[in-house]
Design an enzyme around this catalytic site. Structure first.
Site, mmCIF file in Angstrom:
data_model
loop_
_atom_site.group_PDB
_atom_site.id
_atom_site.type_symbol
_atom_site.label_atom_id
_atom_site.label_comp_id
_atom_site.label_asym_id
_atom_site.label_seq_id
_atom_site.Cartn_x
_atom_site.Cartn_y
_atom_site.Cartn_z
ATOM 1 N NE ARG A 44 -3.529 2.245 2.791
ATOM 2 C CZ ARG A 44 -3.403 3.490 3.487
ATOM 3 N NH1 ARG A 44 -2.157 3.736 3.779
ATOM 4 N NH2 ARG A 44 -4.093 4.323 3.662
ATOM 5 C CB SER A 113 -12.347 -1.799 3.761
ATOM 6 O OG SER A 113 -10.988 -1.778 3.561
ATOM 7 C CE LYS A 142 -7.916 3.701 4.304
ATOM 8 N NZ LYS A 142 -9.066 3.074 3.703
#
Length: 213
Positions: A44, A113, A142
């Site tokens: 990621r 998710s 996040k």
């Protein structure tokens, strides 16, 4: 035959983050995590140029294969296909799970998710192999991620038949409070890659996660 994700593959899910490199290579850091007992790796990296992204992903794919650990790409189905990665992970605002499955085919891992039972059940129905549920604690990776109640995490685990990993702000200090939730493992970034001794930190997390599962 479709590649199913085993619950054991989900125990300690490491998500890469170049912001913690501190002069090391990402390859070196991921290898330290694998030596420490990481069971799953997601690449990621939001701020890498495409060529650099693909080059690093290729290296990490080979590294994870040597440890027989699944290696998946965050968000990009096209990149996962181009690299022949083990699969891809998508969020609720990315490509829908059924479309991902259609593009990747039956023999690749699709992670999704989810924050609600409804999202979890729909993802499972559309072909997801596992769910990432969170944020279970406050997280800096996040900024828009709101915490979900522990009750919701338990409800999701009880509702689906596919593995569930908890994600979001998990550390060696707070993870024991996830015991009894029904999760199959934890997904972490800084709890591994921000640590001065990555292998040692990973071993500690792996030991604790085995205790709470």
């Amino acid at each position: 035959m479709r590649k199913l994700v085993r619950s054991e593959d989900m125990r300690l899910y490491a998500i890469t983050d170049r912001s913690w490199l501190n002069g090391e290579t990402l390859y070196c850091q991921v290898e330290k995590a694998l030596k420490g007992g990481a069971t799953f790796v997601q690449f990621r990296e939001k701020h890498l140029a495409k060529e650099q992204f693909i080059e690093q992903a290729k290296e990490l794919k080979g590294l994870c294969a040597s440890y027989q650990v699944p290696f998946i790409i965050n968000d990009s189905v096209e990149t996962a296909l181009a690299l022949d990665a083990d699969g891809v992970h998508v969020g609720q605002n990315d490509m829908e799970a059924g479309d991902v499955r259609e593009k990747l085919g039956p023999d690749k891992i699709v992670g999704v998710s989810a924050r609600t039972v409804e999202q979890a059940l729909l993802a499972q129905e559309r072909g997801a192999d596992y769910l990432g549920v969170g944020a279970v604690f406050q997280t800096s990776s996040k900024e828009d991620a709101k915490n979900i109640p522990m009750e919701t995490l338990r409800d999701i685990c009880n509702a689906v038949d596919i593995p569930v990993v908890a994600i979001g702000g998990i550390t060696a200090q707070n993870m024991m409070s996830l015991a009894g939730s029904g999760i199959d493992g934890i997904a972490v970034i800084s709890a591994i890659f921000a640590q001065s001794d990555i292998t040692k930190a990973t071993k500690e997390l792996r030991k604790k996660v085995e205790e709470i599962i």
